[in-house]
Design an enzyme around this catalytic site. Sequence first.
Site, PDB file in Angstrom:
ATOM      1  N   SER A 135      40.595  49.725  24.616  1.00  0.00           N
ATOM      2  CA  SER A 135      41.363  48.478  24.547  1.00  0.00           C
ATOM      3  C   SER A 135      40.962  47.702  23.302  1.00  0.00           C
ATOM      4  CB  SER A 135      41.106  47.616  25.780  1.00  0.00           C
ATOM      5  OG  SER A 135      41.566  46.303  25.534  1.00  0.00           O
ATOM      6  N   HIS A 189      44.880  51.367  23.711  1.00  0.00           N
ATOM      7  CA  HIS A 189      45.379  50.410  24.703  1.00  0.00           C
ATOM      8  C   HIS A 189      45.581  49.057  24.025  1.00  0.00           C
ATOM      9  CE1 HIS A 189      45.837  49.010  28.908  1.00  0.00           C
ATOM     10  NE2 HIS A 189      45.212  47.912  28.519  1.00  0.00           N
ATOM     11  N   ASP A 244      46.729  45.284  24.546  1.00  0.00           N
ATOM     12  CA  ASP A 244      46.941  44.236  25.541  1.00  0.00           C
ATOM     13  C   ASP A 244      47.801  43.125  24.962  1.00  0.00           C
ATOM     14  OD1 ASP A 244      45.432  45.070  27.900  1.00  0.00           O
ATOM     15  OD2 ASP A 244      43.683  44.964  26.591  1.00  0.00           O
ATOM     16  N   MET A 251      49.627  39.614  25.724  1.00  0.00           N
ATOM     17  CA  MET A 251      49.567  38.489  26.668  1.00  0.00           C
ATOM     18  C   MET A 251      50.387  37.324  26.134  1.00  0.00           C
ATOM     19  SD  MET A 251      45.495  38.459  27.400  1.00  0.00           S
ATOM     20  CE  MET A 251      44.561  39.963  27.617  1.00  0.00           C
ATOM     21  N   HIS A 294      50.118  47.526  27.239  1.00  0.00           N
ATOM     22  CA  HIS A 294      49.983  46.868  28.542  1.00  0.00           C
ATOM     23  C   HIS A 294      50.558  45.463  28.423  1.00  0.00           C
ATOM     24  CE1 HIS A 294      46.883  45.144  31.682  1.00  0.00           C
ATOM     25  NE2 HIS A 294      48.136  45.032  32.094  1.00  0.00           N
ATOM     26  N   MET A 326      51.290  42.039  29.605  1.00  0.00           N
ATOM     27  CA  MET A 326      50.945  40.985  30.578  1.00  0.00           C
ATOM     28  C   MET A 326      51.812  39.784  30.224  1.00  0.00           C
ATOM     29  SD  MET A 326      46.855  41.657  30.608  1.00  0.00           S
ATOM     30  CE  MET A 326      46.929  42.578  29.087  1.00  0.00           C
ATOM     31  N   MET A 330      44.643  47.502  38.046  1.00  0.00           N
ATOM     32  CA  MET A 330      43.708  46.569  37.401  1.00  0.00           C
ATOM     33  C   MET A 330      42.422  46.500  38.222  1.00  0.00           C
ATOM     34  SD  MET A 330      45.130  45.579  34.626  1.00  0.00           S
ATOM     35  CE  MET A 330      43.757  44.532  34.141  1.00  0.00           C
ATOM     36  N   ASP A 361      41.742  49.766  34.503  1.00  0.00           N
ATOM     37  CA  ASP A 361      41.562  48.872  33.355  1.00  0.00           C
ATOM     38  C   ASP A 361      40.754  47.651  33.786  1.00  0.00           C
ATOM     39  OD1 ASP A 361      41.847  47.345  31.038  1.00  0.00           O
ATOM     40  OD2 ASP A 361      43.996  46.982  31.324  1.00  0.00           O
TER      41      ASP A 361
END
Length: 217
Positions: free
Chosen positions: A10, A35, A37, A39, A68, A70, A139, A177
Amino acid sequence: MSGKIIISPSILAADYGKLAEEITKVVDAGAEYIHIDVMDGHFVPNISIGVPVVASIRKVTSAVFDCHLMISNPIDYIDAFVKAGADLISFHVESNSDINETIKKITSANKKAALVVKPNTPINVVFPYLKDVSMVLIMTVEPGFGGQSFMNDMLPKVTELKQEIERQGLDVDIQVDGGVDSETASLCKKAGANVLVAGSYIFKSEDVKKAIEILKA
Ligand code: DX5
Ligand code: ZN
């Protein structure tokens, strides 16, 4: 699902000031996925990176981009992430987007779709969609921040999911994760996970190659 363990570092734990270098380092050390992330400061109480960064780092590596999301309305951003170079797009079942429609949008762009469940979401929510996705992400911390402690009580969800995938005779990867390190990785693998995300453990380690080898072993 093959028996092989896939590692997805990540980049939330990487130094964003030298992201290209950080990505090359983990790919050279044996990571198959990256990975990413994403957000929005709304679905989770933090803001990270978005589409332009994905497009920029796409030039750095051919590793699988594991995005991913979010974010509250993932369906509205699928086209943009596909165009930027995402290979695998994970979105939360708790988001506002229609699950079937969002999966369809990802797979009709010839990208892999994955569903994500937060710690308080029961795993059976994903069961009706298993035949349509490549992966489910469980998660093992509350999404939003790196460096949190692994939640051991998520392990039964991993086992339950693995059993259901087998019951349905499907080939679906199981990703975990949050708080994955040398110790918790073994627990995840034993429970049935085959794709491990690790941020802090990989990027803060002195020997990245060794860290990845330990996670895979
Ligand atoms: C948390 C993110 C994770 C995070 C994991 O919301 O989804 O990917 O970066 O970080 P570590 O491995 O440090 O727990
Ligand atoms: Zn993540």
